[in-house]
Design a protein around this motif. Structure first.
Motif, PDB file in Angstrom:
ATOM      1  N   VAL A 145       1.431  -0.811  -0.071  1.00 36.97           N
ATOM      2  CA  VAL A 145      -0.127   0.372   0.040  1.00 36.97           C
ATOM      3  C   VAL A 145       0.770   1.179  -0.179  1.00 36.97           C
ATOM      4  N   ALA A 146       2.191   0.994   0.405  1.00 44.56           N
ATOM      5  CA  ALA A 146       3.126   2.384   0.741  1.00 44.56           C
ATOM      6  C   ALA A 146       3.362   2.604  -0.489  1.00 44.56           C
ATOM      7  N   MET A 147       3.638   1.523  -0.915  1.00 44.21           N
ATOM      8  CA  MET A 147       4.566   1.901  -2.822  1.00 44.21           C
ATOM      9  C   MET A 147       3.671   1.598  -4.119  1.00 44.21           C
ATOM     10  N   ALA A 148       2.044   2.254  -3.580  1.00 43.17           N
ATOM     11  CA  ALA A 148       1.320   1.837  -4.981  1.00 43.17           C
ATOM     12  C   ALA A 148       1.263   3.301  -5.291  1.00 43.17           C
ATOM     13  N   ALA A 149       1.764   3.033  -7.073  1.00 41.38           N
ATOM     14  CA  ALA A 149       1.673   3.899  -7.893  1.00 41.38           C
ATOM     15  C   ALA A 149       0.563   5.323  -7.703  1.00 41.38           C
ATOM     16  N   PRO A 150       0.866   6.024  -7.502  1.00 43.28           N
ATOM     17  CA  PRO A 150      -0.001   7.514  -7.525  1.00 43.28           C
ATOM     18  C   PRO A 150      -1.038   8.149  -9.638  1.00 43.28           C
ATOM     19  N   ASP A 151      -1.928   8.369  -8.906  1.00 41.78           N
ATOM     20  CA  ASP A 151      -2.459   8.386 -10.087  1.00 41.78           C
ATOM     21  C   ASP A 151      -2.112   9.218 -11.192  1.00 41.78           C
ATOM     22  N   PRO A 186      27.406  17.095 -14.969  1.00 40.00           N
ATOM     23  CA  PRO A 186      27.594  17.486 -13.494  1.00 40.00           C
ATOM     24  C   PRO A 186      25.388  17.852 -13.327  1.00 40.00           C
ATOM     25  N   PHE A 187      25.425  17.406 -11.684  1.00 42.84           N
ATOM     26  CA  PHE A 187      24.256  18.132 -10.668  1.00 42.84           C
ATOM     27  C   PHE A 187      24.673  19.185 -10.606  1.00 42.84           C
ATOM     28  N   SER A 188      23.236  20.435 -11.050  1.00 40.87           N
ATOM     29  CA  SER A 188      23.282  21.436 -10.221  1.00 40.87           C
ATOM     30  C   SER A 188      22.321  21.499  -9.542  1.00 40.87           C
ATOM     31  N   HIS A 189      20.763  21.513  -9.840  1.00 40.85           N
ATOM     32  CA  HIS A 189      19.428  21.756  -9.630  1.00 40.85           C
ATOM     33  C   HIS A 189      18.490  21.143 -10.175  1.00 40.85           C
ATOM     34  N   THR A 190      16.602  20.217  -9.566  1.00 39.32           N
ATOM     35  CA  THR A 190      16.105  19.770 -10.143  1.00 39.32           C
ATOM     36  C   THR A 190      15.187  19.969  -9.371  1.00 39.32           C
ATOM     37  N   PHE A 191      13.543  19.722  -9.706  1.00 34.21           N
ATOM     38  CA  PHE A 191      12.409  19.559  -8.702  1.00 34.21           C
ATOM     39  C   PHE A 191      11.957  19.246  -8.665  1.00 34.21           C
ATOM     40  N   ILE A 192      11.494  17.493  -7.778  1.00 34.84           N
ATOM     41  CA  ILE A 192      11.430  16.645  -7.938  1.00 34.84           C
ATOM     42  C   ILE A 192       9.616  17.014  -6.745  1.00 34.84           C
ATOM     43  N   TYR A 193       8.922  15.599  -7.265  1.00 36.38           N
ATOM     44  CA  TYR A 193       7.667  15.627  -6.292  1.00 36.38           C
ATOM     45  C   TYR A 193       7.869  14.269  -5.337  1.00 36.38           C
ATOM     46  N   GLY A 194       6.931  14.088  -3.960  1.00 33.68           N
ATOM     47  CA  GLY A 194       6.949  12.850  -3.323  1.00 33.68           C
ATOM     48  C   GLY A 194       5.881  12.468  -3.436  1.00 33.68           C
ATOM     49  N   TYR A 195       5.647  10.775  -2.943  1.00 26.84           N
ATOM     50  CA  TYR A 195       4.454  10.362  -2.653  1.00 26.84           C
ATOM     51  C   TYR A 195       4.432   9.428  -1.776  1.00 26.84           C
ATOM     52  N   TYR A 196       3.539   9.092  -0.683  1.00 30.88           N
ATOM     53  CA  TYR A 196       3.128   7.856  -0.193  1.00 30.88           C
ATOM     54  C   TYR A 196       2.014   7.574  -0.223  1.00 30.88           C
ATOM     55  N   LYS A 197       1.202   6.346  -0.141  1.00 27.34           N
ATOM     56  CA  LYS A 197       0.159   5.508  -0.906  1.00 27.34           C
ATOM     57  C   LYS A 197      -0.360   5.910  -1.849  1.00 27.34           C
TER      58      LYS A 197
END
Length: 260
Positions: A145-151, A186-197
């Motif tokens: 359930v914790a690793m459920a793929a988001p819509d 080289p990595f400088s910056h990025t934007f990430i989204y986070g999910y749970y369940k």
């Protein structure tokens, strides 16, 4: 029309009322700043800053670090590879939908190896409570359930949510594979989204230490999902900058837009 001294004068009264109304309007729409309590980071501090616009609505949410915060940061150790600094939101000002911010310092980086394995900061803006965040886990009977793929509507176009990007007390991480760091730069910056369940629980600018030390001034667009799991004010752009006069770095969610 003539009036006696001290009696009602319509023209003067209307003008005075108009001036008073305009003055009150100016005060009501003056952009304002609201600051959270500072937290010690390195030899300096970090704090959350919320700015409003002329409509008294949230315009930006920033993490502001003093220049000394980049000095005296801990090195990686065999028993600890990351340090977490919880930053409270301001006690006053408009509600943004974000509950708190966590600044993570990763002196040796983190996976994927060869991509994000450089010293950097993760800046997590959470829409869940600190208690909910502390309960995020991918172990035990609830792992599936914790690793459920988001819509798919919660994931911006082009982003991927790999199963090996699940982190305890954080969530699943949605990554942008078009970023230069996935193509030899080289990595400088990025934007990430986070999910749970399956729900969207945080947004995260991630910035390398080397990029901050270059005293940058850059504003980048944010690729947005079709919807969000919780109502709030979400960014159309994010900014990374350095104010030489103040001696401060700013990592900001900007051009906030209300989503219900």
């Amino acid at each position: 029309m003539n009036t006696l001294p001290g009696l009602f004068h319509p023209a003067r009264s209307i003008a005075a009322f108009a001036a008073l109304s305009l003055s009150s309007l100016a005060l009501a729409t003056e952009p304002a700043a609201f600051t959270g309590a500072p937290v010690t980071v390195g030899l300096g501090t970090a704090r959350v800053l919320v700015m409003t616009n002329a409509s008294n609505a949230p315009d930006s949410i920033s993490v502001v670090l003093t220049k000394e915060a980049l000095n005296g940061l801990p090195d990686a150790r065999p028993d600890q590879m990351a340090w977490e600094f919880e930053l409270p939101m301001p006690d006053t000002g408009p509600r943004t939908g974000f509950d708190h911010v966590v600044l993570d310092w990763n002196p040796a980086g983190h996976p994927p190896d060869g991509v994000y394995s450089v010293p950097h900061f993760d800046v997590h803006f959470y829409v869940i409570s600190n208690g909910e965040r502390a309960a995020v886990t991918f172990h035990g009977d609830g792992r599936q359930v914790a690793m459920a793929a988001p819509d798919p509507q919660l994931v911006p176009a082009g982003y991927v949510v790999p199963p090996d990007a699940a982190v305890e007390k954080m969530g699943m991480h949605g990554l942008d594979p078009a970023g230069g760091e996935f193509h030899g730069a080289p990595f400088s910056h990025t934007f990430i989204y986070g999910y749970y369940k399956g729900e969207l629980t945080f947004v995260e600018p991630m910035i390398s230490l080397a990029f901050l030390q270059s005293l940058p001034e850059v504003t980048s667009p944010v690729r947005k999902p079709q919807r969000y799991s919780r109502p709030g004010w979400y960014p159309a752009t994010y900014r990374i900058g350095f104010d030489a006069a103040r001696g401060e770095y700013t990592i900001a969610l900007q051009n906030l837009q209300r989503f219900d």
